[in-house]
Design an enzyme around this catalytic site. Structure first.
Site, short mmCIF file in Angstrom:
data_model
loop_
_atom_site.label_atom_id
_atom_site.label_comp_id
_atom_site.label_asym_id
_atom_site.label_seq_id
_atom_site.Cartn_x
_atom_site.Cartn_y
_atom_site.Cartn_z
N ASP A 36 50.42 75.53 51.19
CA ASP A 36 51.01 74.28 50.69
C ASP A 36 52.33 73.98 51.38
OD1 ASP A 36 52.56 76.27 49.52
OD2 ASP A 36 52.44 75.49 47.48
N GLU A 37 52.85 74.96 52.16
CA GLU A 37 54.15 74.74 52.81
C GLU A 37 54.08 73.64 53.87
OE1 GLU A 37 56.41 78.25 53.73
OE2 GLU A 37 55.35 79.41 52.22
#
Ligand SMILES: NC(=O)c1ccc[n+]([C@@H]2O[C@H](COP(=O)([O-])OP(=O)(O)OC[C@H]3O[C@@H](n4cnc5c(N)ncnc54)[C@H](O)[C@@H]3O)[C@@H](O)[C@H]2O)c1
Length: 360
Positions: free
Chosen positions: A137-138
């Protein structure tokens, strides 16, 4: 029998995935684990399965085209599940190049090898072949407001060399799907925790240091928020996406377990005291006074949080393990695997740790 090529299977999530798959499908599948065995890869994670006839380990670098093509030539691979990566943000800030090599070029080598083995005509592939690219998700960047979430449609906005390299690899996979109709999925997952995680990452680092009475370094004000997912939920989600998800789609995996880093540390200290027997010598080491605030990580993202609506609706997956339950299981595992921790924290890890936190 379906054959899985798992890359990075000797790492944290990869080894949990292999255990899950072999437990779930038994002899109905064969798993070929390709791993370079960097500092983060540890075959001890797989000692329980290493003698199974349907498990095979191949030591290779995913950037090495000949080795990867050889695996495809010698085996009828049905599924690729691609975990292999340089995965630690702090290391990427110090040494970005290897992140580009492994995460970007390595992914390209795999895509090409799978395409070459699977494509029977222009854009037409052998039946039931699937590639799953495991991402983070970064890539979506940082959330500022507490009511914002990452959706699959959230624009990419990576800030660290790690997330930039993962974003690049995601785009490559998207490009192969769009350009060649290559049969793939991408999953973007939040922070994982659980057994077999290398102790450079927050949760095992805190467990390990607290047991030894060593300082617990906390970046900045400790209020950065991560959305924590128990690793067994993640690997179940990966399998569910590959079997029940729509091909060519991206699915976010995670959700509903947001915690500040400092909260995590307090929970770990409390849980250690709850789980350690009264007469255990290590109890006296565990203290909040070990918490030491250190200079913030460069470009530190403030908050990550996943909206798992799509995977819940389309695939029927939900994060099952509440943080309070998962963290107990995790700490219990580390308490029962002291030798594992000793082995992985010897040698070069000591040197790395000194470089990162030496002056604190
Ligand atoms: N850990 C998390 O919280 C998290 C969250 C979301 C996504 N991910 C992604 O999941 C994947 C696995 O993460 P992890 O935490 O298990 O990582 P890890 O660092 O524990 O394991 C990575 C594995 O890849 C292997 N590897 C590294 N470079 C290689 C190369 N060039 N060739 C072959 N093998 C190589 C290492 O030896 C190691 O076994 C990564 O792609 C990561 O970006 C991780």
């Amino acid at each position: 029998m379906r054959t899985y090529l798992v890359t990075g299977g000797a790492g944290f999530i990869g080894s949990n995935y292999i255990h899950y798959m072999l437990k779930t499908y038994g002899e109905n599948i064969k798993v070929i684990n390709v791993d370079k065995l960097t500092y983060a890869g540890n075959l001890e994670n797989l000692s329980e399965v290493e003698n199974l006839p349907n498990y095979q380990f191949v030591r290779a670098d995913i950037c090495d085209r000949d080795s990867i093509e050889k695996i495809f030539a010698e085996n009828e691979i049905d599924r690729v599940v691609h975990f292999a990566a340089e995965s630690h943000v702090d290391r990427s800030i110090k040494e970005p190049e290897v992140f580009i090599k492994t995460n970007v070029l390595g992914t390209l080598v795999l895509l090409n090898a799978a395409k070459k083995a699977w494509e029977i005509d222009d854009g037409v592939y052998k039946e039931d072949k699937k590639f799953l690219h495991v991402s983070t998700d970064e890539v979506y960047g940082s959330l500022e407001n507490s009511d914002e979430y990452f959706y699959e449609t959230t624009p990419y906005d990576p800030h660290s060399p790690y997330s930039a390299s993962k974003a690049s690899s995601d785009f490559l996979v998207k490009a192969y799907m769009d350009t060649y109709r290559f049969p793939a999925n991408i999953t973007n997952c939040s922070n994982n925790y659980g057994p077999y995680q290398f102790p450079e990452k927050l949760i095992p680092l805190v467990i390990n240091n607290a047991l030894k009475g060593e300082k617990l370094p906390v970046y900045g004000d400790g209020k950065n928020v991560r959305d924590w997912l128990f690793v067994e939920d993640h690997v179940r989600g990966i399998d569910a996406v590959q079997e029940k998800g729509r091909l060519y789609e991206t699915y976010n995996i995670g959700g509903h377990n947001e915690k500040q880093n400092i909260e995590i540390i307090h929970i770990i200290l409390d849980t250690l005291l709850e789980l350690l027997p009264e007469n255990d010598e290590r109890r006296k080491n565990i203290s909040e006074s070990l918490i030491t605030y250190v200079t913030d990580r460069k470009g530190h993202d403030r908050r990550y949080a996943i909206a798992p609506d799509k995977i819940e609706k389309e695939v029927g997956w939900t994060p099952e393990t509440k943080f309070e339950v998962g963290i107990k299981k995790t700490i219990q595992w580390y308490l029962e695997h002291e030798d594992w921790m000793k082995n992985v924290t010897s040698g070069s890890y000591q040197q790395y740790y000194k470089e990162m936190y030496g002056n604190q």
